[in-house]
Write an enzyme that holds these catalytic residues in place. Structure first.
Site, mmCIF file in Angstrom:
data_model
loop_
_atom_site.group_PDB
_atom_site.id
_atom_site.type_symbol
_atom_site.label_atom_id
_atom_site.label_comp_id
_atom_site.label_asym_id
_atom_site.label_seq_id
_atom_site.Cartn_x
_atom_site.Cartn_y
_atom_site.Cartn_z
ATOM 1 N N GLY A 170 -8.087 6.829 -29.860
ATOM 2 C CA GLY A 170 -9.341 7.353 -30.581
ATOM 3 C C GLY A 170 -10.176 8.450 -29.934
ATOM 4 N N ASP A 171 -10.324 8.246 -28.296
ATOM 5 C CA ASP A 171 -10.828 9.158 -27.750
ATOM 6 C C ASP A 171 -10.023 10.320 -27.599
ATOM 7 O OD1 ASP A 171 -13.114 7.736 -26.679
ATOM 8 O OD2 ASP A 171 -11.696 6.741 -25.111
ATOM 9 N N LEU A 172 -8.723 10.233 -27.463
ATOM 10 C CA LEU A 172 -8.111 11.731 -27.290
ATOM 11 C C LEU A 172 -7.966 12.449 -28.836
ATOM 12 C CD1 LEU A 172 -5.228 9.997 -25.339
ATOM 13 C CD2 LEU A 172 -7.020 11.680 -24.669
#
Length: 399
Positions: free
Chosen positions: A170-172
């Site tokens: 999700g972050d990346l």
């Protein structure tokens, strides 16, 4: 574009983010030549600095996502710090922030505040749930949003419990989407009258993960089926999964029906040749996959990799991080970079995934120490020495 400068060599980015999504966005753009200035809290900095292996104040986690940047410290709780930030942003092309909802407005660096001095600013806001909708004020972290966004529900062993994706997807992904939005806004800015240009946009981790659900959403709307974890098999293609071999694993599949006969020839199981279409193979998945598995486990992984490659079928082993660090393909494309960090020494950093024939998008400078570039950056920004002295005396850069 010059060979040394990169495609974003004339772009200045101010990044006020922490952890992974925003820093990864900034790193991708810095790799492509952008000048990225990272604003951090005096005395503390990005929390990622102290998370995981690495030298004091510069963990490997931080180093991987903050290469090619300059670090400055600002105390935005002081008037001097806010004014210094506004002056820095007045000359920037892009601002990336991942504060909680409404925080930048309270700090005096919201979009309207910055746009007054810099109408052409591209203002990228990264949030857990974005800036609209009923959950806009709710904080969100990757693991939580992998669950809430649905991707955890389809990840894991078949008939087993859901598990997270191994990396912070999700972050990346949000970092990549933010970089995409920045490039789109920069392109738009060059074709829009200044008064009509709106540089603000936002992206949320929840948004990114829901989008990654992709055809699951469409299929559900058509057949009403709610998918569950499938292990390593594919939701629509048979065979396409991990198989055990005599000494390990191999991943392979048959991408189209016209290649089925050739695949059967490689595997050597004549009894499954009759299942010539993917529909047939899905209906008889247990028999088809069982026969393939039975045959593959008779010989070692290297045998099958060679045989499948020779026959033109996609295939690969299951590599771990040690394998990838030394992989001939990752090395050939600079996806793993040998790096000499001034505080740690020799280590590896992830490279950049886009290959430019005339420019090497890679690590030019190490992740900075906290506040390492404060003096030089604000000496460039201040109108004169008096202004710089006033900011310093006003606590703009910390004690």
């Amino acid at each position: 574009m010059t060979e040394d400068g990169g495609p974003l060599a004339d772009v200045t980015i101010v990044e006020m983010t922490a952890h992974r999504a925003g820093p990864f966005c900034g790193a991708l753009l810095a790799d492509m030549g952008a000048e990225v200035v990272k604003i951090e809290r005096p005395g503390a900095g990005d929390p990622a600095r102290s998370q995981g292996v690495g030298p004091a104040g510069k963990s490997g986690y931080f180093m991987a996502n903050n290469r090619n940047k300059r670090s400055v410290t600002l105390d935005l709780k002081t008037e001097a710090g806010t004014e210094a930030a506004r002056s820095l942003l007045a000359e920037a092309d892009v601002f990336v922030e991942n504060f909680g909802y409404g925080v930048t407005d309270k700090l005096g660096i919201g979009y309207d505040d910055i746009r007054e001095r810099n109408p052409g600013i591209v203002y990228a806001s990264i949030k857990g749930y974005g800036e609209t909708g009923p959950l806009k004020e709710k904080p969100g972290l990757d693991l939580i949003l992998q669950a809430e966004g649905g991707i955890m529900s389809v990840t894991g062993e078949e008939d087993g419990d859901p598990v997270k994706v191994g990396q912070a997807i999700g972050d990346l992904t949000t970092g990549m989407f933010a970089a995409m939005g920045i490039l789109a806004r920069l392109y738009e800015r060059d074709r829009t009258d200044e008064e009509a240009f709106t540089g603000k946009f936002d992206v949320g981790l929840f948004d990114s993960i829901v989008v990654l659900m992709n055809e699951y959403l469409t299929n559900y709307s058509m057949d009403g089926e709610v998918p569950s974890p499938q292990g390593t098999s594919h939701q629509t293609l048979v065979p396409y999964q991990v198989f055990e071999t005599a000494d390990g694993y191999v991943v392979t599949g048959v991408p189209s029906d016209d290649r089925w006969d050739a695949f059967v020839d490689v595997i050597g199981r004549e009894e499954i040749r009759e299942y010539r279409t993917n529909d047939d193979r899905q209906e008889n998945e247990e028999r088809v996959v069982g026969a393939i598995q039975e045959e593959l486990e008779k010989r070692p992984t290297d045998h099958w990799l060679e045989a499948l490659t020779e026959a033109g079928f996609p295939n690969g082993p299951i590599n771990d991080v040690r394998d990838i660090a030394d992989h001939e393909q990752s090395r050939a494309r600079n996806l793993v970079v040998d790096h000499e960090d001034p505080d740690w020494g020799s280590c590896l950093l992830p490279g950049h995934p886009i290959r430019f024939p005339e420019y090497d998008a890679t690590v030019r400078s190490p992740a900075p120490r906290l506040g390492e570039h404060t003096e030089e950056v604000f000496a460039e920004v201040a109108d004169d020495q008096t202004t710089l002295d006033e900011w310093t005396e006003g606590g703009a850069f910390g004690d």
